[in-house]
Design a protein around this motif. Sequence first.
Motif, PDB file in Angstrom:
ATOM      1  N   SER A  27       4.416 -12.378   1.853  1.00 13.26           N
ATOM      2  CA  SER A  27       5.758 -11.696   1.724  1.00 13.26           C
ATOM      3  C   SER A  27       5.395 -10.528   0.159  1.00 13.26           C
ATOM      4  CB  SER A  27       6.897 -11.612   1.775  1.00 13.26           C
ATOM      5  OG  SER A  27       7.135 -12.375   2.672  1.00 13.26           O
ATOM      6  N   VAL A  28       4.535  -9.921   0.731  1.00  8.94           N
ATOM      7  CA  VAL A  28       3.692  -8.494  -0.248  1.00  8.94           C
ATOM      8  C   VAL A  28       5.144  -8.248  -1.436  1.00  8.94           C
ATOM      9  CG1 VAL A  28       2.609  -6.662  -1.213  1.00  8.94           C
ATOM     10  CG2 VAL A  28       1.793  -8.725   0.283  1.00  8.94           C
ATOM     11  N   THR A  29       5.231  -8.544  -2.258  1.00  7.85           N
ATOM     12  CA  THR A  29       6.906  -7.815  -3.307  1.00  7.85           C
ATOM     13  C   THR A  29       5.938  -6.729  -4.190  1.00  7.85           C
ATOM     14  OG1 THR A  29       5.476  -9.389  -5.298  1.00  7.85           O
ATOM     15  CG2 THR A  29       7.289 -10.366  -3.276  1.00  7.85           C
ATOM     16  N   ASP A  30       4.917  -6.303  -3.842  1.00  6.16           N
ATOM     17  CA  ASP A  30       4.426  -4.406  -4.224  1.00  6.16           C
ATOM     18  C   ASP A  30       3.783  -3.968  -3.004  1.00  6.16           C
ATOM     19  OD1 ASP A  30       3.974  -2.566  -6.213  1.00  6.16           O
ATOM     20  OD2 ASP A  30       2.883  -3.587  -7.609  1.00  6.16           O
ATOM     21  N   THR A  31       4.350  -3.241  -2.793  1.00  2.00           N
ATOM     22  CA  THR A  31       3.806  -2.465  -1.712  1.00  2.00           C
ATOM     23  C   THR A  31       2.504  -1.460  -2.346  1.00  2.00           C
ATOM     24  OG1 THR A  31       5.983  -2.166  -0.769  1.00  2.00           O
ATOM     25  CG2 THR A  31       5.474  -3.223   0.114  1.00  2.00           C
ATOM     26  N   VAL A  32       3.109  -1.169  -3.230  1.00  2.00           N
ATOM     27  CA  VAL A  32       3.115   0.520  -3.576  1.00  2.00           C
ATOM     28  C   VAL A  32       0.981  -0.348  -4.426  1.00  2.00           C
ATOM     29  CG1 VAL A  32       2.682   1.994  -5.709  1.00  2.00           C
ATOM     30  CG2 VAL A  32       4.831   1.414  -4.769  1.00  2.00           C
ATOM     31  N   ARG A  33       0.912  -0.905  -4.855  1.00  6.11           N
ATOM     32  CA  ARG A  33      -0.031  -2.202  -5.425  1.00  6.11           C
ATOM     33  C   ARG A  33      -0.980  -1.930  -3.747  1.00  6.11           C
ATOM     34  NH1 ARG A  33      -4.165  -1.273  -8.850  1.00  6.11           N
ATOM     35  NH2 ARG A  33      -5.606  -3.832  -8.792  1.00  6.11           N
ATOM     36  N   PHE A  34       0.041  -3.202  -3.331  1.00  8.87           N
ATOM     37  CA  PHE A  34      -0.990  -3.389  -2.091  1.00  8.87           C
ATOM     38  C   PHE A  34      -1.795  -2.064  -1.419  1.00  8.87           C
ATOM     39  CE2 PHE A  34      -0.687  -4.484   2.200  1.00  8.87           C
ATOM     40  CZ  PHE A  34      -1.217  -5.432   2.774  1.00  8.87           C
ATOM     41  N   ALA A  35      -1.109  -1.015  -0.743  1.00  7.90           N
ATOM     42  CA  ALA A  35      -1.237   0.422  -0.097  1.00  7.90           C
ATOM     43  C   ALA A  35      -2.958   0.398  -1.280  1.00  7.90           C
ATOM     44  CB  ALA A  35      -0.388   1.224   0.129  1.00  7.90           C
ATOM     45  N   GLU A  36      -2.522   0.865  -2.233  1.00  9.79           N
ATOM     46  CA  GLU A  36      -3.720   1.568  -3.358  1.00  9.79           C
ATOM     47  C   GLU A  36      -5.130   0.707  -3.184  1.00  9.79           C
ATOM     48  OE1 GLU A  36      -1.958   1.144  -6.719  1.00  9.79           O
ATOM     49  OE2 GLU A  36      -0.796   2.846  -6.884  1.00  9.79           O
ATOM     50  N   MET A  37      -4.434  -0.635  -3.222  1.00 12.36           N
ATOM     51  CA  MET A  37      -6.157  -1.784  -3.064  1.00 12.36           C
ATOM     52  C   MET A  37      -6.946  -1.731  -1.581  1.00 12.36           C
ATOM     53  SD  MET A  37      -6.754  -2.716  -6.118  1.00 12.36           S
ATOM     54  CE  MET A  37      -7.929  -3.007  -5.593  1.00 12.36           C
ATOM     55  N   LEU A  38      -5.799  -1.660  -0.143  1.00 15.25           N
ATOM     56  CA  LEU A  38      -6.283  -1.764   1.032  1.00 15.25           C
ATOM     57  C   LEU A  38      -6.425  -0.515   1.746  1.00 15.25           C
ATOM     58  CD1 LEU A  38      -4.316  -5.432   1.452  1.00 15.25           C
ATOM     59  CD2 LEU A  38      -6.588  -4.817   0.885  1.00 15.25           C
ATOM     60  N   ASN A  39      -6.138  -0.056   0.884  1.00 14.11           N
ATOM     61  CA  ASN A  39      -6.177   1.608   2.011  1.00 14.11           C
ATOM     62  C   ASN A  39      -8.023   2.089   2.231  1.00 14.11           C
ATOM     63  OD1 ASN A  39      -5.657   4.353   3.233  1.00 14.11           O
ATOM     64  ND2 ASN A  39      -6.026   5.540   1.555  1.00 14.11           N
ATOM     65  N   GLY A  40      -7.888   2.246   3.998  1.00 16.16           N
ATOM     66  CA  GLY A  40      -9.962   2.213   3.509  1.00 16.16           C
ATOM     67  C   GLY A  40      -9.870   0.603   4.409  1.00 16.16           C
ATOM     68  N   HIS A  41      -9.786  -0.041   4.149  1.00 18.22           N
ATOM     69  CA  HIS A  41     -10.638  -1.524   4.364  1.00 18.22           C
ATOM     70  C   HIS A  41      -9.668  -2.273   5.842  1.00 18.22           C
ATOM     71  CE1 HIS A  41     -12.713  -0.806   0.346  1.00 18.22           C
ATOM     72  NE2 HIS A  41     -11.125  -0.831  -0.438  1.00 18.22           N
ATOM     73  N   LEU A  42      -8.706  -1.790   6.382  1.00 17.97           N
ATOM     74  CA  LEU A  42      -8.542  -2.315   7.265  1.00 17.97           C
ATOM     75  C   LEU A  42      -8.637  -1.156   8.728  1.00 17.97           C
ATOM     76  CD1 LEU A  42      -6.097  -3.319   5.596  1.00 17.97           C
ATOM     77  CD2 LEU A  42      -4.468  -3.072   7.836  1.00 17.97           C
TER      78      LEU A  42
END
Length: 296
Positions: free
Chosen positions: A150-165
Motif C-alpha cells: 500500500s502506497v502511503t504517499d500518493t502525492v510522491r507516487f503520482a509525481e514519479m509515475l505520471n506518464g509511465h503507465l
Amino acid sequence: MSAFPESTFRSIVRERGVVTTMVSGGTVRGGVGGTPAGGLLTWLRELELKTPRGEKSAGGSLSDTKFVPKSFLEASLPVIQELVGALWDTDGCIFRFTKSPEGRGATYKTISIQLAEDVRFLLLRLGVPTSISQLPYEARKGSRLAYQISVTDTVRFAEMLNGHLHHGGKAAEVALMAGLGKDMHSRARRLGSHLPVGIIQDLVRESGVSVRPVFEAAGLPRAMMSRAGMNHVGYGNQVRLALALDSPKLHRLTAVQWVKVVSQEAAAADELVFEIAVDGVHSIIVNGVAVRTLER
C-alpha cells in the motif's frame, strides 16, 4: 523492442484495457530442447527469468517465485519509473477511498514475497514509502497467501509515475492525482497512525500561527489544544490539520505509520554488530523503519 530486431512484437488490447504483447522470432524457434535461441530469449535467460537452454520447458518463474532481477534493482531512476509503471499496469490498483477527488490510493498485490519486497525497494528508490500486509488469496489450487503493498504517499507516487503507465484507466487516474498535487492527502492505515499531540502543536507553532485557531478551523476538539488533554491525534484529524495549515511537513507525517514496540529480543552474544553515525539529522530509514543513530 528495437534491441531485438529478429523478433516481431504484436499487441492486443483485451478486456479492461489489458494489453497482451506476443513475440515471434521468425526462423528462431525459441531454444526449446537445445534449438537456437533468439536475442530476447537469451537476454531473459541471462536475467534468470526463463529456464536455461536445454530444459524441456521454456517457462520461467511461477506466480509465487517471481522477482525483479538485480540489474533492474540497481537501474537508473528513469528505468525504474518505466518498470514500476509496467508492474502497476498489470497487477497494480488505483482506487478511491473517499468520495472527494483527493481521496485516492494505490496498491500492488502478488503471491510472491520476493516480488513484493522488490517492488517496495523500487518504490523506495523513487522516494515512495509503502506498507505491506498479508491477505488471503483464492486461487484455483486453493487458498493462498498474498502480499499487498500500500502506497502511503500518493502525492510522491503520482509525481514519479505520471506518464509511465499505459493502462488507459490507471494512467488517467495517476495523471489526475498528479494534477491535484498538494491537495492530495496520503492514505495511512487507520491502526497505528496516531501522532503525539505535542508534535502536531510544535508544527503549528513553527508555521507562525497559534494552536487554537488552527485546531478550531479544522474542527478538532478543545482537548487536543492542550498537552494535558488528549495524547494523540488520529489520521483523519492529521489530514484536516494538514489541509487547514497547508503544512508540507504535516502532509509528510500523514504517511508515517506510528506503532509501539511490542517486544525486544537480545541478539546472540557473539554476533558482530556495526554502528553508524549520521551527520546532521540522526534519523535514517532501515528496512522501511525509521531509526535513530547515536549522537557523538
